[in-house]
Scaffold this motif. Structure first.
Motif, PDB file in Angstrom:
ATOM      1  N   ALA A   1      -4.019  -5.364  12.854  1.00  0.00           N
ATOM      2  CA  ALA A   1      -3.476  -4.741  11.652  1.00  0.00           C
ATOM      3  C   ALA A   1      -2.210  -3.964  12.006  1.00  0.00           C
ATOM      4  N   ASP A   2      -1.225  -4.017  11.131  1.00  0.00           N
ATOM      5  CA  ASP A   2       0.030  -3.300  11.343  1.00  0.00           C
ATOM      6  C   ASP A   2       0.032  -1.919  10.717  1.00  0.00           C
ATOM      7  N   ILE A   3      -0.810  -1.734   9.687  1.00  0.00           N
ATOM      8  CA  ILE A   3      -0.889  -0.464   8.971  1.00  0.00           C
ATOM      9  C   ILE A   3      -2.282  -0.358   8.352  1.00  0.00           C
ATOM     10  N   LEU A   4      -2.758   0.861   8.206  1.00  0.00           N
ATOM     11  CA  LEU A   4      -4.058   1.091   7.568  1.00  0.00           C
ATOM     12  C   LEU A   4      -3.877   2.033   6.380  1.00  0.00           C
ATOM     13  N   VAL A   5      -4.725   1.884   5.388  1.00  0.00           N
ATOM     14  CA  VAL A   5      -4.706   2.773   4.231  1.00  0.00           C
ATOM     15  C   VAL A   5      -5.918   3.689   4.324  1.00  0.00           C
ATOM     16  N   ALA A   6      -5.661   4.979   4.323  1.00  0.00           N
ATOM     17  CA  ALA A   6      -6.724   5.987   4.359  1.00  0.00           C
ATOM     18  C   ALA A   6      -6.906   6.521   2.946  1.00  0.00           C
ATOM     19  N   THR A   7      -8.048   6.246   2.374  1.00  0.00           N
ATOM     20  CA  THR A   7      -8.301   6.708   1.012  1.00  0.00           C
ATOM     21  C   THR A   7      -9.623   7.454   0.968  1.00  0.00           C
ATOM     22  N   GLY A   8      -9.676   8.425   0.102  1.00  0.00           N
ATOM     23  CA  GLY A   8     -10.882   9.222  -0.033  1.00  0.00           C
ATOM     24  C   GLY A   8     -11.516   9.077  -1.392  1.00  0.00           C
ATOM     25  N   TYR A   9     -12.575   9.806  -1.582  1.00  0.00           N
ATOM     26  CA  TYR A   9     -13.383   9.713  -2.795  1.00  0.00           C
ATOM     27  C   TYR A   9     -12.636  10.236  -4.028  1.00  0.00           C
ATOM     28  N   ASP A  10     -11.490  10.870  -3.814  1.00  0.00           N
ATOM     29  CA  ASP A  10     -10.712  11.376  -4.938  1.00  0.00           C
ATOM     30  C   ASP A  10      -9.778  10.329  -5.528  1.00  0.00           C
ATOM     31  N   GLU A  11      -9.880   9.096  -5.068  1.00  0.00           N
ATOM     32  CA  GLU A  11      -9.039   8.019  -5.584  1.00  0.00           C
ATOM     33  C   GLU A  11      -9.504   7.579  -6.963  1.00  0.00           C
ATOM     34  N   GLY A  12      -8.712   6.733  -7.593  1.00  0.00           N
ATOM     35  CA  GLY A  12      -9.090   6.107  -8.856  1.00  0.00           C
ATOM     36  C   GLY A  12      -9.584   4.701  -8.590  1.00  0.00           C
ATOM     37  N   GLY A  13      -9.987   4.009  -9.629  1.00  0.00           N
ATOM     38  CA  GLY A  13     -10.454   2.638  -9.447  1.00  0.00           C
ATOM     39  C   GLY A  13     -11.836   2.590  -8.844  1.00  0.00           C
ATOM     40  N   ILE A  14     -12.067   1.627  -7.959  1.00  0.00           N
ATOM     41  CA  ILE A  14     -13.365   1.486  -7.307  1.00  0.00           C
ATOM     42  C   ILE A  14     -13.438   2.489  -6.166  1.00  0.00           C
ATOM     43  N   LEU A  15     -14.437   3.349  -6.200  1.00  0.00           N
ATOM     44  CA  LEU A  15     -14.556   4.435  -5.234  1.00  0.00           C
ATOM     45  C   LEU A  15     -15.132   3.952  -3.912  1.00  0.00           C
ATOM     46  N   PRO A  16     -14.703   4.576  -2.810  1.00  0.00           N
ATOM     47  CA  PRO A  16     -15.278   4.219  -1.511  1.00  0.00           C
ATOM     48  C   PRO A  16     -16.735   4.657  -1.417  1.00  0.00           C
ATOM     49  N   GLN A  17     -17.439   4.111  -0.461  1.00  0.00           N
ATOM     50  CA  GLN A  17     -18.857   4.417  -0.297  1.00  0.00           C
ATOM     51  C   GLN A  17     -19.105   5.752   0.404  1.00  0.00           C
ATOM     52  N   HIS A  18     -18.056   6.383   0.902  1.00  0.00           N
ATOM     53  CA  HIS A  18     -18.199   7.696   1.532  1.00  0.00           C
ATOM     54  C   HIS A  18     -17.719   8.764   0.551  1.00  0.00           C
ATOM     55  N   PHE A  19     -18.100  10.000   0.783  1.00  0.00           N
ATOM     56  CA  PHE A  19     -17.753  11.068  -0.139  1.00  0.00           C
ATOM     57  C   PHE A  19     -16.687  12.016   0.406  1.00  0.00           C
ATOM     58  N   GLN A  20     -16.046  11.651   1.506  1.00  0.00           N
ATOM     59  CA  GLN A  20     -14.982  12.490   2.044  1.00  0.00           C
ATOM     60  C   GLN A  20     -13.725  12.304   1.202  1.00  0.00           C
ATOM     61  N   GLY A  21     -12.987  13.396   1.037  1.00  0.00           N
ATOM     62  CA  GLY A  21     -11.733  13.329   0.301  1.00  0.00           C
ATOM     63  C   GLY A  21     -10.619  12.736   1.155  1.00  0.00           C
ATOM     64  N   THR A  22      -9.558  12.368   0.495  1.00  0.00           N
ATOM     65  CA  THR A  22      -8.412  11.773   1.187  1.00  0.00           C
ATOM     66  C   THR A  22      -7.906  12.677   2.305  1.00  0.00           C
ATOM     67  N   PHE A  23      -7.875  13.972   2.067  1.00  0.00           N
ATOM     68  CA  PHE A  23      -7.326  14.884   3.078  1.00  0.00           C
ATOM     69  C   PHE A  23      -8.297  15.171   4.213  1.00  0.00           C
ATOM     70  N   THR A  24      -9.458  14.597   4.169  1.00  0.00           N
ATOM     71  CA  THR A  24     -10.364  14.564   5.323  1.00  0.00           C
ATOM     72  C   THR A  24     -10.204  13.242   6.054  1.00  0.00           C
ATOM     73  N   VAL A  25     -10.074  12.161   5.302  1.00  0.00           N
ATOM     74  CA  VAL A  25      -9.979  10.825   5.890  1.00  0.00           C
ATOM     75  C   VAL A  25      -8.653  10.620   6.622  1.00  0.00           C
ATOM     76  N   VAL A  26      -7.545  11.109   6.052  1.00  0.00           N
ATOM     77  CA  VAL A  26      -6.222  10.864   6.645  1.00  0.00           C
ATOM     78  C   VAL A  26      -6.123  11.358   8.086  1.00  0.00           C
ATOM     79  N   PRO A  27      -6.395  12.630   8.382  1.00  0.00           N
ATOM     80  CA  PRO A  27      -6.229  13.053   9.779  1.00  0.00           C
ATOM     81  C   PRO A  27      -7.239  12.403  10.720  1.00  0.00           C
ATOM     82  N   THR A  28      -8.429  12.133  10.220  1.00  0.00           N
ATOM     83  CA  THR A  28      -9.437  11.485  11.053  1.00  0.00           C
ATOM     84  C   THR A  28      -8.966  10.097  11.451  1.00  0.00           C
ATOM     85  N   MET A  29      -8.450   9.341  10.469  1.00  0.00           N
ATOM     86  CA  MET A  29      -7.969   7.994  10.760  1.00  0.00           C
ATOM     87  C   MET A  29      -6.696   8.033  11.599  1.00  0.00           C
TER      88      MET A  29
END
Length: 166
Positions: free
Chosen positions: A12-40
């Motif tokens: 993969a050349d790039i990854l998308v870090a999205t959290g539970y605060d997104e719109g559309g179909i929600l991820p299966q985890h409950f972490q917010g984007t600002f938790t997922v971004v630094p972790t990823m």
């Protein structure tokens, strides 16, 4: 972060870090984007794009400080660009909406509370069975682009948690 590391290992050349605060179909985890971004961002060496609940310049700056190389602000584009593939009625409803008009209609979907979405949210709260709701109300490209005039009341209008910032 095993999936992120595996994606990087597969090329993969790039990854998308999205959290539970997104719109559309929600991820299966409950972490917010600002938790997922630094972790990823800490887990991989390829660029990370932040997405989900980033609706103004403060969110963009925060995502970049947390390690994202860029951001996706899809709902901002849907709501404000004349050429966005959004039915005018859905765009008006989205831009007039506020956070307190948003609720879960299933485990995987959040919507503005149109009359139809209110019925789904009530059924979900009553039964806690989102599978049947998801099976029958999974957004399609057309749903995301928005229902036609006169159809808004009967549809899910997916949105993120930062709706008031659009």
């Amino acid at each position: 972060m095993a999936n992120a590391k595996a994606a990087e290992a597969y090329g993969a050349d790039i990854l998308v870090a999205t959290g539970y605060d997104e719109g559309g179909i929600l991820p299966q985890h409950f972490q917010g984007t600002f938790t997922v971004v630094p972790t990823m961002a800490d887990a991989v060496s390829i660029p990370v794009l932040a997405a989900g609940g980033i609706n103004d310049a403060r969110g963009v700056k925060a995502a970049l400080v947390l390690g994202a190389q860029g951001v996706s602000r899809w709902y901002l584009l849907l709501g404000h660009l004349d050429e966005a593939p959004v039915a005018p009625a859905a765009k008006e409803t989205l831009l007039a909406g506020s956070y307190d008009q948003v609720d879960l209609v299933s485990h995987d979907q959040r919507s503005l509370m149109t009359p139809g979405a209110k019925q789904l949210a009530a059924r979900f709260k009553e039964t806690n069975d989102g599978r049947a709701i998801d099976r029958n109300n999974r957004p399609t490209r057309r749903d995301v682009a928005g229902p036609a005039p006169g159809e808004v009341d009967d549809n899910i209008i997916p949105t993120n948690t930062g709706l008031d910032l659009l």
